[in-house]
Design an enzyme around this catalytic site. Structure first.
Site, PDB file in Angstrom:
ATOM      1  N   LYS A 240       0.826  -1.207   0.000  1.00 24.00           N
ATOM      2  CA  LYS A 240       0.000   0.000   0.000  1.00 24.00           C
ATOM      3  C   LYS A 240       0.861   1.258   0.000  1.00 24.00           C
ATOM      4  O   LYS A 240       0.534   2.248  -0.673  1.00 24.00           O
ATOM      5  CB  LYS A 240      -0.932   0.001   1.215  1.00 24.00           C
TER       6      LYS A 240
ATOM      7  N   LYS B 184     -11.564  -5.834  -8.485  1.00 33.59           N
ATOM      8  CA  LYS B 184     -12.208  -4.532  -8.678  1.00 33.59           C
ATOM      9  C   LYS B 184     -11.227  -3.504  -9.231  1.00 33.59           C
ATOM     10  O   LYS B 184     -11.556  -2.741 -10.137  1.00 33.59           O
ATOM     11  CB  LYS B 184     -12.778  -4.044  -7.344  1.00 33.59           C
TER      12      LYS B 184
ATOM     13  N   LYS C  50      -6.089 -12.652 -11.606  1.00 32.54           N
ATOM     14  CA  LYS C  50      -7.423 -12.979 -11.126  1.00 32.54           C
ATOM     15  C   LYS C  50      -8.345 -11.781 -11.286  1.00 32.54           C
ATOM     16  O   LYS C  50      -7.906 -10.645 -11.451  1.00 32.54           O
ATOM     17  CB  LYS C  50      -7.365 -13.415  -9.663  1.00 32.54           C
TER      18      LYS C  50
END
Length: 331
Positions: free
Chosen positions: A111, A197, A194
């Site tokens: 992150k 979103k 995969k």
């Protein structure tokens, strides 16, 4: 029954990967375990969402969970922010969490790399908030993907550390629960990786026929096989994975045979795949639309779930406060 806890961030609609990777497992677990499924709206604050998006996102996930078949009479479904006791346990766990171990977690490093201008304390202490979510209900099992295994180990570490510091055996170390063969890794439509979103390669349960068909038609393909029984490149193998979950075995075998004899027409395969995916998701989508317009019912489910979750959390917190040395809460 053994207690199970799992959470999902309200960052958008559920997609096929969520459904086959987790939700279908939840549907089975609700009959066998004492399940607490929460909407992790506090976790979403690390990316500073618009205030209106927080409520909207929580309602979206709640409606879609129910549309998929989760029964609020069998499972406890609640918004994380409706259980403030979690934050007090989060504080206690943070007092015994160390900077070095938090900085070394893969989730924090990823992150921090993705959003270098927003490396906030919430990102750093994500593992201790996740641990508080789990330990507040004394969960025995936690369904997680492999990408969360390190954070689960942190939760176990925090439970052990609490027990050691206060010379108790209060917290049971929660076990990671993997659905194994029951969970299917759903590939994206962009030819690799995969479905997700953030990758923009997903088919959502809310997608209507026109939207879904358009997405499938744009899926990455190649020029077709040039030799019989050749190995499929990843983009084509991905389409066949989707065909496997959405279509009949007869249909799957038909297109597999045409691939192996080099007569396959990708346009036909995509048309069949789109039609079968529409048939698969249509009942869920219709239920999502129906539930999404019934705010009174959604509020009722969230309120009753929060009441049950807070009852569990209060009990744990009273006992934790006593162990640490605080006086009983004045009511």
């Amino acid at each position: 029954m053994e207690r199970v806890v799992s959470g999902i961030r309200p960052t958008g609609n559920l997609h096929l990967g969520n459904y086959f990777g987790a939700v279908r497992g939840f549907l089975e677990m609700q009959h066998e375990y004492d399940c607490f499924f929460f909407i992790a709206d506090w976790h979403s604050l690390t990316t500073h969402p618009h205030p209106g998006d927080i409520v909207r996102g929580a309602n979206t996930i709640l409606a879609e969970y129910l549309a998929c078949g989760l029964d609020p009479n069998k499972v406890t479904i609640y918004r994380q922010s409706d259980v403030p006791e979690v934050l007090e346990l989060y504080l206690y766990l943070n007092m015994n969490a160390y900077l070095g171990e938090l900085e070394r977690t893969t989730s924090f490093k990823d992150k921090a790399r993705q959003q270098p201008n927003n490396v906030n304390a919430g990102l750093l202490t994500y593992p201790s908030l996740m641990a508080a979510d789990i330990l507040i209900h004394k969960a025995v099992k936690v369904p997680v993907g492999k990408d969360q295994e390190q954070n689960m180990e942190m939760a176990r570490r925090f439970a052990r550390r609490f027990n050691t510091i206060y010379q108790t055996e209060y917290f049971t170390e929660p076990a990671s629960w993997h659905f194994g063969d029951k969970a299917i890794k759903i590939p994206g439509l962009d030819g690799s990786g995969k479905m997700g979103k953030s990758e923009g390669n997903a088919i959502y349960l809310i997608d209507d026929e026109k939207t879904l068909t358009k997405k499938v038609k744009r899926a990455v393909t190649d020029g077709g096989p040039t030799e019989p029984n050749s190995t499929m490149p990843e983009p084509i193998a991905n389409l066949f994975t989707l065909l496997k979950i959405a279509s009949s075995e007869e249909t799957y075998q038909h297109y597999l045979a045409t691939y192996n004899d080099c007569s396959i027409r990708y346009g036909d395969l995509k048309a069949q795949l789109a039609a079968d995916l529409v048939a698969l998701t249509a009942p869920i989508r219709e239920r999502i639309v129906e539930l999404g317009s019934d705010q009174e019912f959604l509020n009722k489910v969230a309120r009753e779930g929060a009441e049950r979750a807070r009852e569990s959390a209060r009990k744990t917190l009273e006992e934790v406060r006593h162990i640490i040395g605080f006086m009983p809460t004045i009511h």
